[in-house]
Design an enzyme around this catalytic site. Structure first.
Site, PDB file in Angstrom:
ATOM      1  N   ASP A 172      -4.171  -5.064   5.709  1.00 37.48           N
ATOM      2  CA  ASP A 172      -4.640  -5.852   4.575  1.00 37.48           C
ATOM      3  C   ASP A 172      -3.641  -6.968   4.266  1.00 37.48           C
ATOM      4  OD1 ASP A 172      -6.161  -6.727   2.451  1.00 37.48           O
ATOM      5  OD2 ASP A 172      -5.273  -5.303   1.033  1.00 37.48           O
ATOM      6  N   HIS A 224      -2.685  -0.875  -3.355  1.00 45.67           N
ATOM      7  CA  HIS A 224      -3.851  -0.019  -3.120  1.00 45.67           C
ATOM      8  C   HIS A 224      -3.726   1.271  -3.927  1.00 45.67           C
ATOM      9  CE1 HIS A 224      -4.118  -2.120   1.054  1.00 45.67           C
ATOM     10  NE2 HIS A 224      -4.592  -2.882   0.081  1.00 45.67           N
ATOM     11  N   SER A 255       0.849  -1.191   0.000  1.00 47.68           N
ATOM     12  CA  SER A 255       0.000   0.000   0.000  1.00 47.68           C
ATOM     13  C   SER A 255       0.883   1.238   0.000  1.00 47.68           C
ATOM     14  CB  SER A 255      -0.947  -0.034   1.207  1.00 47.68           C
ATOM     15  OG  SER A 255      -1.856   1.058   1.166  1.00 47.68           O
TER      16      SER A 255
END
Length: 360
Positions: A301, A205, A178
């Site tokens: 995540d 992301h 991310s």
């Protein structure tokens, strides 16, 4: 309270951004600048916890400022204000390569800027950016032997590494990242050989449009074939498939072969694409082992997905070492599960992948 520098040539946008920042008790706008020249002078004289930087400005653009900061070795935690156009995506990727921590979509109007969705995302990103590291690939954590377990010393304490046994058969690499990920991926994907004996899936992301530009950029730098994933893509060794922004990448097995499909479920862990879906979908794939790589990023995540995948598949988990992460959130979360087999500095991750999956 974090001191912030806001750089934007629009007086109205500066005022709106300053109001949003100052309404949050964690931040205070210390200074503003109308272009890169003014910002550079301020950054030469003062230290800030974060910088909100526009891209297109007279005299010196945001990209030119980042280049100058690099040349003068001035450290700054920068969040870019980026447009949603294709050109804006390419410029944003260049900014991330030059050291920007993250980016937000520049609101199209004052009403958009004042909307709860923008304000919440902007402040969350700014908070993570002001706490981010300035990664140095030369820094390492020491390794010590305690009893029969190996521990790698990190700032949060020792991480117990799970032992692993060699696994024969087909393997797949699944990467999750991310904040700081686009720049980190450029230190991993181009170092993988074109004859890597495994397909590679990546969940980074990013919104729609940005992942296509990321894939194109990595493809020009790599021996591997890199593309933004499309529904129906077969998983081929020596190929990298990047999840499309705004959709969840999944793997589906049909007639003994795996291919990519998209899911349109709601965001999970607050993100879309979400790596948890990718990992969980691999549980029914024909691959004998999944090499899970968790890199820099805020949040957790990947952790739940890998925990669920571990119930059905042989996995080998590589977590990025803290001092080389821009944001040590996702690697820390997976590190707390006891599933990690290897903690690797950013510039060692590619070699660890090669070591585990081999070449054709």
């Amino acid at each position: 309270m974090k001191k912030i520098l806001v750089v934007d040539d629009s007086a109205l946008m500066r005022r709106v951004i300053c109001d949003i920042i100052n309404m949050d008790g964690r931040f205070h706008v210390e200074d503003t600048a109308i272009n890169g020249v003014e910002a550079l002078k301020l950054l030469q004289e003062k230290a800030y916890d974060g910088v909100v930087l526009d891209v297109n400005m007279p005299k010196m653009s945001g990209i030119e400022l980042l280049k100058e900061l690099n040349r003068q070795k001035i450290s700054a935690r920068v969040v870019m204000n980026s447009s949603m156009t294709r050109e804006g995506a390419q410029i944003t990727l260049e900014a991330l390569e030059l050291g920007a921590i993250d980016f937000v979509h520049k609101p199209l109007s004052v009403l958009d800027a004042k909307a709860d969705k923008f304000r919440s995302r902007f402040l969350n990103i700014l908070w993570e950016a002001t706490a981010a590291n300035f990664p140095s690939p030369k820094r390492r954590s020491g390794i010590s032997q305690i009893g029969k377990y190996k521990f790698r010393r990190m700032e949060d304490g020792p991480v117990k590494l799970r032992k692993s046994q060699p696994v024969a058969g087909r393997k797949l690499v699944a990467i999750a990242c991310s904040t700081g990920g686009p720049k980190a991926l450029q230190q991993v994907i181009p170092k993988l050989p074109g004859n890597l004996d495994a397909p590679v899936l990546v969940v980074q992301h990013m919104p729609s449009g940005f992942t296509e530009s990321l894939a194109e950029r990595l493809n020009t730098l790599s021996e591997l074939s890199v593309k933004e994933a499309e529904p129906g893509d077969k998983l081929l060794s020596g190929h990298v498939y990047i999840a499309k922004g705004g959709t969840h990448l999944k793997v589906k097995k049909e007639r003994g072969e795996s291919h990519i499909e998209f899911g349109d479920e709601a965001p999970r862990e607050g993100v879309k694409p979400c790596a948890n879906y990718m990992y969980e979908s691999l549980a029914d794939s024909e691959f004998d082992q999944i090499v899970c790589v968790v890199m820099t990023g805020m949040g957790a995540d990947g952790t739940e997905g890998i925990l669920n995948l571990d119930k059905k598949k042989q996995i080998y988990v590589i977590a990025q070492e803290k001092s080389t992460c821009a944001v040590y959130g996702m690697p820390r979360a997976i590190g707390m599960t006891g599933l990690v087999n290897q903690v690797a500095a950013l510039d060692d991750i590619a070699q660890q992948i090669i070591k585990n999956v081999g070449v054709r």
